[in-house]
Structure formats: C-alpha cells, structure tokens
Design an enzyme around this catalytic site. Structure first.
Site, mmCIF file in Angstrom:
data_model
loop_
_atom_site.group_PDB
_atom_site.id
_atom_site.type_symbol
_atom_site.label_atom_id
_atom_site.label_comp_id
_atom_site.label_asym_id
_atom_site.label_seq_id
_atom_site.Cartn_x
_atom_site.Cartn_y
_atom_site.Cartn_z
ATOM 1 C CG ASP A 200 -1.930 1.119 1.179
ATOM 2 O OD1 ASP A 200 -1.518 2.298 1.037
ATOM 3 O OD2 ASP A 200 -3.136 0.834 1.267
ATOM 4 C CG ASP A 203 -1.413 2.155 4.843
ATOM 5 O OD1 ASP A 203 -1.901 3.230 5.238
ATOM 6 O OD2 ASP A 203 -2.069 1.090 4.778
HETATM 7 N N1 URA Z 1 -2.852 0.882 -4.304
HETATM 8 C C1 URA Z 1 -1.730 0.613 -3.595
HETATM 9 O O1 URA Z 1 -1.288 1.409 -2.777
HETATM 10 N N2 URA Z 1 -1.101 -0.569 -3.817
HETATM 11 C C2 URA Z 1 -1.539 -1.473 -4.723
HETATM 12 O O2 URA Z 1 -0.901 -2.508 -4.897
HETATM 13 C C3 URA Z 1 -2.709 -1.157 -5.453
HETATM 14 C C4 URA Z 1 -3.352 0.017 -5.218
#
Ligand code: URA
Length: 209
Positions: A200, A203
């Site tokens: 992510d 994050d």
């Molecule tokens: N958004 C993200 O932050 N990571 C992914 O793998 C897909 C969408």
C-alpha cells in the site's frame, strides 16, 4: 490510443527495487519515491515546447530558449500522489500544484471525488497527474474526467507501478492520455493490490501501518 511508456532507466529500476522491499523504512521509502518521480518527470518532459528569448549575458546579447506557455500543473491524487510532488517540483520548481481527493465507496468500490482545487487556466496548461499505483484504473480515470470537465486538454499520467489491467482501462476510456510508469507489473490481484507491487503506497509513504 494513448501511449504507454515504461521509463526503465537503470537508476529508476534500481530505486524501484529498494522501495519494493518490504523492510524499507518509511523514511527511505518517502525519499526514494520523490527521487523516482523526479527522474520520471525529467524523461516525460522531453517534448515540452520551447520559445526563443532575448537575454544579455555578462558578455553580450544572445537569443536562447526557455519553456513556452503557462506553467505545467502537477496533480497528485490524494493521498499517495502527494509522495511524488516534491520530487517533481525539484525538476520543475515553477510548476503549479492542483489537488484531487477521492475515496472509494466501501459498497460499490467506485471512487468518488471529494476535493478538487486547480490553478486557473488549466485548459492552457500541461497537466501531469501523479499517483504511485495504477491498479484498476478507476481513480486515474476519475481524475482525468474531473480535469477534462474543467477544461483540461493536455493530460499525462505518471505512476510508479502499473498493472496491465489499469493501463488497459485508462487507454480504453481516455485514449488521449499518455501513461508513464517506472514499471509494469504482472497483474492486479482480487484484493486490489498489484502483484508483486510494493504494497500500500499511501501507508508506506505516511507510516500509517
Ligand atoms: N494501491 C496501492 O497502494 N497498492 C496497490 O498494490 C494497489 C493500489
């Protein structure tokens, strides 16, 4: 159809490998996202139009080149796109910055716009949307539509990692928009993450997990 270009400069590939590692710290992740964004925008702007300008050096008069037209606008999609802004501004310090905020409806999984703020005259500016991950293409398409609705005509999209599914979706719905990525990954997984990806991006940039 819009062009899809993977900017696979060795420095970009090397830096991308560092941020893919799961043990990379928030601090290093944030710094390197900015560095990659700067290198990408350097490559993406090779075709920006120039104009002649008369100047005087300490030695004499001369005609030289400068960027023509209104300043480009960098458009991060909140929140992860913010991580790419500083790196881009290091390359184009006079660029304007517009923001687009979207959230994903928990039930329909469709993105909704909740914030939109752009500099004036976006129809005359090169708009560079930045978002680290091009997954389903839903947010990218929505950001592109939001800009077009307000008159933007020249739009490019810069992502760090693209899933083939997202690239296809943007190319289908917005064939006038060129897409640039540091890498194209294998696939989009059922849970919405890109494989192998980097997790992510929001994050990891902001240390929220
Ligand atoms: N958004 C993200 O932050 N990571 C992914 O793998 C897909 C969408």
């Amino acid at each position: 159809m819009g062009k899809f270009t993977v900017l696979n400069h060795p420095l970009i590939q090397h830096k991308l490998t560092i941020i893919r590692r799961k043990d990379t710290s928030t601090n290093e992740f944030r710094q390197i996202v900015g560095e990659i964004a700067g290198l990408m925008v350097y490559e993406m702007t090779r075709d920006l139009p120039l104009e002649n300008v008369e100047i005087e050096t300490p030695i004499g008069k001369t005609t030289q080149k400068q960027l023509a037209g209104k300043k480009p606008v960098i458009v991060p999609i909140l929140r992860a796109g913010l991580g790419m802004v500083d790196g881009v501004l290091q390359m184009i310090p006079s660029a304007r910055v517009g923001h687009i905020g979207m959230y994903r409806d928990e039930e329909t999984l469709k993105p909704h716009e909740y914030f939109f703020k752009m500099p004036p005259d976006i129809e005359e500016r090169e708009c560079i949307i930045v978002d680290p991950m091009l997954a389903t293409g839903g947010s990218a398409n929505m950001a592109i539509e939001a800009l077009k609705k307000r008159g933007a005509k020249n739009i490019r999209l810069a992502v760090l990692v693209a899933a083939p599914e997202g690239v296809r979706k943007v190319q289908e719905e917005n064939p006038d928009v060129d897409i640039y990525a540091a890498a194209e990954d294998e696939k989009l997984m059922d849970n919405g993450y890109i494989y192998p990806g980097l997790g992510d991006a929001g994050d990891r940039l902001f240390g929220t997990k």
